[in-house]
Design a protein around this motif. Structure first.
Motif, PDB file in Angstrom:
ATOM      1  N   THR A   1      67.303  15.166  -1.281  1.00 24.24           N
ATOM      2  CA  THR A   1      66.465  16.459  -1.641  1.00 24.24           C
ATOM      3  C   THR A   1      67.180  17.609  -2.796  1.00 24.24           C
ATOM      4  O   THR A   1      66.878  17.841  -3.452  1.00 24.24           O
ATOM      5  CB  THR A   1      66.011  17.275  -0.359  1.00 24.24           C
ATOM      6  N   ARG A   2      68.549  17.671  -2.012  1.00 26.36           N
ATOM      7  CA  ARG A   2      69.529  18.415  -2.985  1.00 26.36           C
ATOM      8  C   ARG A   2      68.896  19.844  -3.388  1.00 26.36           C
ATOM      9  O   ARG A   2      68.960  20.118  -4.672  1.00 26.36           O
ATOM     10  CB  ARG A   2      70.120  17.683  -4.050  1.00 26.36           C
ATOM     11  N   MET A   3      68.442  20.388  -2.437  1.00 28.37           N
ATOM     12  CA  MET A   3      67.805  21.665  -2.680  1.00 28.37           C
ATOM     13  C   MET A   3      68.770  22.719  -3.491  1.00 28.37           C
ATOM     14  O   MET A   3      69.804  23.178  -2.814  1.00 28.37           O
ATOM     15  CB  MET A   3      67.002  22.623  -1.381  1.00 28.37           C
ATOM     16  N   ALA A   4      68.312  23.441  -4.459  1.00 25.10           N
ATOM     17  CA  ALA A   4      69.060  24.335  -5.154  1.00 25.10           C
ATOM     18  C   ALA A   4      68.815  25.694  -4.680  1.00 25.10           C
ATOM     19  O   ALA A   4      68.366  26.250  -5.209  1.00 25.10           O
ATOM     20  CB  ALA A   4      68.859  24.288  -6.651  1.00 25.10           C
ATOM     21  N   VAL A   5      69.549  25.953  -3.423  1.00 26.54           N
ATOM     22  CA  VAL A   5      69.465  27.331  -2.825  1.00 26.54           C
ATOM     23  C   VAL A   5      71.022  27.706  -2.586  1.00 26.54           C
ATOM     24  O   VAL A   5      71.820  26.830  -2.029  1.00 26.54           O
ATOM     25  CB  VAL A   5      68.713  27.302  -1.596  1.00 26.54           C
ATOM     26  N   SER A   6      71.258  28.713  -3.077  1.00 27.14           N
ATOM     27  CA  SER A   6      72.577  29.344  -2.849  1.00 27.14           C
ATOM     28  C   SER A   6      72.520  30.400  -2.043  1.00 27.14           C
ATOM     29  O   SER A   6      71.847  31.505  -2.034  1.00 27.14           O
ATOM     30  CB  SER A   6      73.404  29.751  -3.901  1.00 27.14           C
ATOM     31  N   ALA A   7      73.685  30.934  -0.847  1.00 28.21           N
ATOM     32  CA  ALA A   7      73.647  31.678  -0.149  1.00 28.21           C
ATOM     33  C   ALA A   7      74.234  33.093  -1.071  1.00 28.21           C
ATOM     34  O   ALA A   7      73.436  34.240  -0.605  1.00 28.21           O
ATOM     35  CB  ALA A   7      74.790  31.610   0.801  1.00 28.21           C
ATOM     36  N   THR A   8      74.609  33.039  -2.036  1.00 29.07           N
ATOM     37  CA  THR A   8      74.795  34.124  -2.971  1.00 29.07           C
ATOM     38  C   THR A   8      73.485  34.921  -3.350  1.00 29.07           C
ATOM     39  O   THR A   8      73.380  35.921  -3.283  1.00 29.07           O
ATOM     40  CB  THR A   8      75.820  33.765  -4.039  1.00 29.07           C
ATOM     41  N   GLU A   9      72.671  33.823  -3.697  1.00 27.04           N
ATOM     42  CA  GLU A   9      71.492  34.422  -4.270  1.00 27.04           C
ATOM     43  C   GLU A   9      70.298  35.019  -3.217  1.00 27.04           C
ATOM     44  O   GLU A   9      69.716  36.001  -3.412  1.00 27.04           O
ATOM     45  CB  GLU A   9      70.506  32.997  -4.869  1.00 27.04           C
ATOM     46  N   VAL A  10      70.726  34.349  -2.020  1.00 30.65           N
ATOM     47  CA  VAL A  10      69.900  35.066  -0.802  1.00 30.65           C
ATOM     48  C   VAL A  10      70.394  36.251  -0.584  1.00 30.65           C
ATOM     49  O   VAL A  10      69.564  37.438  -0.287  1.00 30.65           O
ATOM     50  CB  VAL A  10      69.916  34.033   0.586  1.00 30.65           C
ATOM     51  N   ARG A  11      71.533  36.626  -0.627  1.00 31.10           N
ATOM     52  CA  ARG A  11      72.197  37.664  -0.302  1.00 31.10           C
ATOM     53  C   ARG A  11      71.776  38.924  -1.378  1.00 31.10           C
ATOM     54  O   ARG A  11      71.297  40.037  -1.051  1.00 31.10           O
ATOM     55  CB  ARG A  11      73.924  37.733  -0.130  1.00 31.10           C
ATOM     56  N   GLN A  12      71.781  38.301  -2.559  1.00 34.09           N
ATOM     57  CA  GLN A  12      71.485  39.342  -3.799  1.00 34.09           C
ATOM     58  C   GLN A  12      70.160  39.881  -3.669  1.00 34.09           C
ATOM     59  O   GLN A  12      69.821  40.792  -3.922  1.00 34.09           O
ATOM     60  CB  GLN A  12      71.598  38.616  -5.029  1.00 34.09           C
ATOM     61  N   ARG A  13      69.155  38.792  -3.262  1.00 30.14           N
ATOM     62  CA  ARG A  13      67.760  39.022  -3.048  1.00 30.14           C
ATOM     63  C   ARG A  13      67.330  40.158  -1.687  1.00 30.14           C
ATOM     64  O   ARG A  13      66.787  41.188  -2.096  1.00 30.14           O
ATOM     65  CB  ARG A  13      66.958  37.672  -2.668  1.00 30.14           C
ATOM     66  N   LEU A  14      68.235  39.892  -0.961  1.00 33.20           N
ATOM     67  CA  LEU A  14      67.936  40.757   0.181  1.00 33.20           C
ATOM     68  C   LEU A  14      68.265  42.172  -0.131  1.00 33.20           C
ATOM     69  O   LEU A  14      67.729  43.135   0.341  1.00 33.20           O
ATOM     70  CB  LEU A  14      68.678  40.165   1.443  1.00 33.20           C
ATOM     71  N   ALA A  15      69.550  42.303  -0.657  1.00 29.31           N
ATOM     72  CA  ALA A  15      70.225  43.367  -0.966  1.00 29.31           C
ATOM     73  C   ALA A  15      69.316  44.315  -2.105  1.00 29.31           C
ATOM     74  O   ALA A  15      69.056  45.464  -2.062  1.00 29.31           O
ATOM     75  CB  ALA A  15      71.708  43.264  -1.836  1.00 29.31           C
TER      76      ALA A  15
END
Length: 220
Positions: free
Chosen positions: A178-192
């Motif tokens: 699958t190699r999902m292109a999800v990054s924790a950095t992007e998640v944090r930025q979206r939440l912020a």
């Protein structure tokens, strides 16, 4: 009759926060290597990265929620109980003692972490204790450093069966389906910034994040 040895992986990281890319990789790693168990370990103090802004206890809680009842995945908080930096060699030493000298022990890591492996604490010790499995990405074109090339010389194997023929010492580069292109950095930025993280996290993790107001998020 030959005894079947346990097959166990250590999958560490900051999990800041744990997202579907982490969880899906752990599931596919277990399938690809025929593992009995994948220990997912949040690092309290990662030696080569900035200390996460969210407490280790909250990151472990979110990891437990993310895993839920997924077979073979375990949220392992042992590194949170140790003082000082979270060295993988120490964790592998503990796992080796628990599972025995002949267990097939794997340390799984992403390609970016692999490129810095020669800079880790006691890198040769890692191969004495375990195999290293690199979860490759589609864009993994970076050249290896001289030190890393020397560290891994002669360790490459091509298949999971070859890797599991011995307890430790091998290197397998593994392309997960699958190699999902999800990054924790992007998640944090979206939440912020108040943007949606739906379908990047499990629903349970998202609800808990919002309820706690972590990463600048809130439940409104």
């Amino acid at each position: 009759m030959q005894q079947v040895q346990p097959r166990v992986a250590m999958f560490g990281g900051t999990f800041d926060p744990v997202h579907l890319g982490h969880l899906r990789s752990a599931v596919e790693l277990r399938e690809a290597l025929g593992l009995d168990c994948v220990h997912m370990l949040p690092a309290a103090r990662p030696p080569l990265r900035e200390v996460p802004g969210v407490s280790a206890e909250h990151r472990l809680e979110l990891l437990q929620l993310g895993i839920g009842d997924t077979p073979g995945l375990v949220a392992d908080g042992r590194e949170l109980k140790r003082s000082g930096p979270s060295y993988s060699a120490d964790t592998l030493t503990e796992l080796r003692a628990e599972y025995g000298d002949q267990a097939r022990l794997v340390m799984a890591l992403g390609h970016d972490a692999f490129l810095r492996l020669a800079d880790w604490h006691a890198p040769e010790r890692l191969f004495e204790l375990a195999h290293v499995v690199v979860m490759e990405r589609p864009d993994h074109g970076a050249a290896l450093s001289v030190a890393l090339g020397e560290l891994i010389a002669g360790r490459d194997v091509q298949t999971a069966d070859q890797l599991m023929a011995s307890p430790a010492g091998g290197l397998l580069r593994l392309s997960l389906p699958t190699r999902m292109a999800v990054s924790a950095t992007e998640v944090r930025q979206r939440l912020a910034s108040g943007r949606s993280v739906r379908y990047l996290l499990t629903a349970e993790v998202e609800r808990r994040l919002l309820a706690l107001g972590l990463y600048g998020a809130g439940d409104g």
